[in-house]
Scaffold this active site. Structure first.
Site, PDB file in Angstrom:
ATOM      1  N   ARG B 110     -29.578  -4.147  29.863  1.00 15.95           N
ATOM      2  CA  ARG B 110     -29.346  -3.291  28.680  1.00 15.95           C
ATOM      3  C   ARG B 110     -28.023  -2.547  28.722  1.00 15.95           C
ATOM      4  NH1 ARG B 110     -34.930  -1.545  29.214  1.00 15.95           N
ATOM      5  NH2 ARG B 110     -36.252  -3.009  28.081  1.00 15.95           N
ATOM      6  N   LYS B 132     -15.031  -4.811  20.875  1.00 14.01           N
ATOM      7  CA  LYS B 132     -15.659  -5.972  20.242  1.00 14.01           C
ATOM      8  C   LYS B 132     -15.881  -7.026  21.316  1.00 14.01           C
ATOM      9  CE  LYS B 132     -14.309  -6.172  15.371  1.00 14.01           C
ATOM     10  NZ  LYS B 132     -13.631  -7.015  14.376  1.00 14.01           N
ATOM     11  N   GLU B 174      -0.205 -11.171  16.960  1.00 14.45           N
ATOM     12  CA  GLU B 174      -1.084 -10.003  16.780  1.00 14.45           C
ATOM     13  C   GLU B 174      -0.282  -8.695  16.723  1.00 14.45           C
ATOM     14  OE1 GLU B 174      -4.327 -10.152  16.105  1.00 14.45           O
ATOM     15  OE2 GLU B 174      -5.117 -12.003  16.989  1.00 14.45           O
ATOM     16  N   LYS B 212      -4.010   0.136  17.413  1.00 17.99           N
ATOM     17  CA  LYS B 212      -5.384  -0.346  17.548  1.00 17.99           C
ATOM     18  C   LYS B 212      -6.333   0.804  17.889  1.00 17.99           C
ATOM     19  CE  LYS B 212      -8.626  -3.597  18.116  1.00 17.99           C
ATOM     20  NZ  LYS B 212      -8.672  -4.813  18.912  1.00 17.99           N
ATOM     21  N   GLU B 222     -16.466  -1.187  12.298  1.00 14.77           N
ATOM     22  CA  GLU B 222     -15.888  -1.977  11.208  1.00 14.77           C
ATOM     23  C   GLU B 222     -16.670  -1.875   9.909  1.00 14.77           C
ATOM     24  OE1 GLU B 222     -14.112  -5.709  12.456  1.00 14.77           O
ATOM     25  OE2 GLU B 222     -14.498  -6.540  10.479  1.00 14.77           O
ATOM     26  N   ARG B 226     -11.285  -0.747   9.916  1.00 15.68           N
ATOM     27  CA  ARG B 226     -11.044  -1.676  11.030  1.00 15.68           C
ATOM     28  C   ARG B 226     -10.932  -3.122  10.558  1.00 15.68           C
ATOM     29  NH1 ARG B 226     -13.874  -1.814  17.062  1.00 15.68           N
ATOM     30  NH2 ARG B 226     -12.698  -3.612  17.822  1.00 15.68           N
ATOM     31  N   ASN B 230      -8.378  -7.702  10.642  1.00 14.13           N
ATOM     32  CA  ASN B 230      -8.689  -9.117  10.450  1.00 14.13           C
ATOM     33  C   ASN B 230      -7.665  -9.802   9.543  1.00 14.13           C
ATOM     34  OD1 ASN B 230     -11.077  -9.263  12.036  1.00 14.13           O
ATOM     35  ND2 ASN B 230     -12.118  -8.105  10.443  1.00 14.13           N
ATOM     36  N   HIS B 233      -7.002 -13.355   9.855  1.00 12.65           N
ATOM     37  CA  HIS B 233      -8.138 -13.949  10.565  1.00 12.65           C
ATOM     38  C   HIS B 233      -9.085 -14.708   9.635  1.00 12.65           C
ATOM     39  CE1 HIS B 233      -6.580 -11.419  13.709  1.00 12.65           C
ATOM     40  NE2 HIS B 233      -7.479 -11.846  14.569  1.00 12.65           N
ATOM     41  N   HIS B 237      -9.594 -18.187  11.133  1.00  5.00           N
ATOM     42  CA  HIS B 237     -10.869 -18.677  11.670  1.00  5.00           C
ATOM     43  C   HIS B 237     -11.229 -20.047  11.109  1.00  5.00           C
ATOM     44  CE1 HIS B 237     -12.629 -14.533  13.080  1.00  5.00           C
ATOM     45  NE2 HIS B 237     -11.664 -14.981  13.852  1.00  5.00           N
ATOM     46  N   HIS B 250      -5.697 -18.971  19.404  1.00  2.00           N
ATOM     47  CA  HIS B 250      -6.186 -18.018  18.401  1.00  2.00           C
ATOM     48  C   HIS B 250      -5.035 -17.309  17.671  1.00  2.00           C
ATOM     49  CE1 HIS B 250      -8.536 -14.931  16.446  1.00  2.00           C
ATOM     50  NE2 HIS B 250      -7.893 -13.988  17.097  1.00  2.00           N
TER      51      HIS B 250
END
Lengths: 346, 346
Positions: B110, B132, B174, B212, B222, B226, B230, B233, B237, B250
């Site tokens: 956990r 993330k 980035e 960031k 997000e 936030r 993206n 992205h 993606h 990426h």
């Protein structure tokens, strides 16, 4: 009856102990359940819950299916139904369903909402509250999981009408746990009142949930106090593991585990013989098992170290101090533990 | 150079941009890495990090192994080495290693602590900061995961000395993203300075990390702001997915994605031709790809809906407003998007 839970990070939610109200959700909703609960109560739930888009995923019934494969099956259903970050899961079943639904919700797209609708007494009084989620693996119970709080817990005593007697007893064991560890008055009340009575069981649920909510509010992530709720579990988990999770219900193993923990408490002078007997009698009143034959004492002891509560070769035991108070300790000698275990080996 | 990040729930940690300092951890530590990073830099790291008990788990290198199977392999190592709740994972590699180590740490018992030691420029400027974590599956990228913040991020520019040129470019993409979406001055600085210079790259890393950290502090989960990160992205993606994650890095896919997003911004009047060209030229200065041939425009469009940023059949686009500002919108018509995509289909 509503109990509010409020955590240090400002998470808040209501635990409602009452007949389910009709609710509409303006989002995609997936009900996660098992065949047993589904056949008995799914129509009842569906009459109360409506949503923009509602689907049901049914997973196999039983602790032995509380694993990553089942989590993947739940997630697969969510992907197929294109659930998004705004979607909602409803855990509809006992502790196993609640733990797995919560875990699936915690990792689907980095976390979505879920609601607990617990159908067993055990999950109503304990497992559905507090945000512990997870699955078992070959190393032990709940070793993979997350803390992920539900956005609401709806406890409807209606579901108890169809609960098998053994499962009812397993729930009572967790109620007794709350009383022994934190609340002497509640314990005395339990000794005097019959929980087979509808009004009494509702009171006992509320009392247990209040206790649980208070403990979780103090210590969500189990850095200290919350560990006390593992009273009976250190022993119970080994019993469940030794019997391949197919002999005892979780609450039953905890029942036996509490009897073992009490023997340990007696050994170190924390409980009198009379107090251990009062707990045992209360459990036996509801036909909860209180004995277990340990085949190999050393092997049983070694099993403790796979429990995640065992930090660096020290086992953390929760030992009652009389009735209504307890201590979390990793200072009990192996000799004392072994002697207590030997008492269960003949 | 230290950047501090502080979240609304009181989580705080330091992002250190400097040569790694010697550290001793009085607990079990597992370094998670891949064969490439291990052969180049594991000795360097081991000289700096010591622990009560230190072990290393090496997982296959590449985005195609960022899946649940690898997570299970990492967890298996942790169980075999009997890690407890007080243990620590160290993510030693690029974004893939960071995302997976963070996810494994978030679900092991956990949730246990982890530290990011990013070795690629991309993970240093972006992925290692903000908590993330996650893995890909057949439905898309990062669809299973959790928000789980590291307890520290140690960015050592030393690792960049061995970084292949393409990976360096992917990181620059980035950096450009941060500048276009949030910081006009930084963009102008990037246009004027060469990031192949050691001093400049350190400044650029710090500036990106500051941006960031600020964004994540405002909106960890997000819900709004936030999502701006993206930028590039949504398109990127799909490109990665169409090319089976084995053609573009990426950051390269994000580079192309930014060019596409800019075309969309131009179409709706948010960017001038000149501004889109400035971004393109900056990317090309570091040989980052800026073109991609879309085979089937409708199919490309349908792919958007598997992205978790697409709420209920609305695709969320991040479109720059000039340079240094941007808008998150799900109000762009399919016609406009299709027309932009067609521009990439010949």
């Amino acid at each position: 009856m509503i109990v509010n839970i409020s955590l240090p990070d400002n998470t808040k939610y209501d635990i409602t102990i009452d007949t389910l109200k009709k609710q509409y959700f303006d989002r995609k909703v997936v009900i996660v359940t098992n065949p047993t609960v589904s056949s008995l109560h799914l129509d009842y739930l569906k009459e109360k819950i409506s949503a923009k888009e509602l689907s049901v995923v049914t997973v196999p019934d039983g602790e032995q299916y509380k694993n990553m494969e089942t989590i993947e099956a739940i997630l697969e259903h969510c992907f197929e139904h294109k659930l998004n970050r705004n979607s909602l899961l409803i855990a509809f079943g006992g502790g196993v369903i609640g733990d797995m639904t919560g875990f699936a919700a915690s990792i689907y797209q980095r976390g979505i909402d879920f609601i607990q609708v617990p159908t067993t007494l055990l999950s109503q009084v304990d497992a559905s509250v507090g945000g512990k989620t997870g699955v078992n693996n070959k190393y032990g119970k709940n070793l993979i999981g997350a803390f992920h709080q539900p956005i609401a817990v709806n406890i409807d005593p209606h579901f108890l009408t169809t609960l098998p007697k053994r499962e009812f007893g397993a729930g009572i064991a967790e109620i007794v746990k709350m009383a022994v560890t934190f609340n002497k008055d509640f314990f005395q009340w339990l000794e005097k009142n019959n929980l087979n009575d509808e009004k009494n069981i509702k009171t006992a649920i509320a009392k247990s949930v209040e206790t649980k909510a208070w403990v979780v509010s103090q210590d969500e992530k189990e850095r200290g106090l919350r560990a006390a709720l593992n009273y009976g579990h250190t022993f119970g988990h080994v019993i469940e593991n030794e019997t391949n999770y197919n002999t005892y219900l979780h609450g039953e193993a905890v029942g036996i585990g509490m009897v073992m923990a009490n023997e340990l408490a007696k050994k170190i002078g924390y409980m009198s013989e009379g107090e251990t007997l009062r707990v045992k009698h209360l459990l036996e009143k509801y036909d909860i098992p209180t004995s277990y034959k340990i085949e190999d004492v050393e092997d049983f002891y070694e099993h403790f170290f796979l429990d995640k509560k065992s930090l660096d070769n020290r086992i953390k035991f929760i030992v009652p101090k009389g009735i209504g108070d307890c201590e979390i300790t990793d200072l009990i000698s192996k000799e004392n533990v072994i002697e207590v275990l030997k008492g269960f080996s003949n």
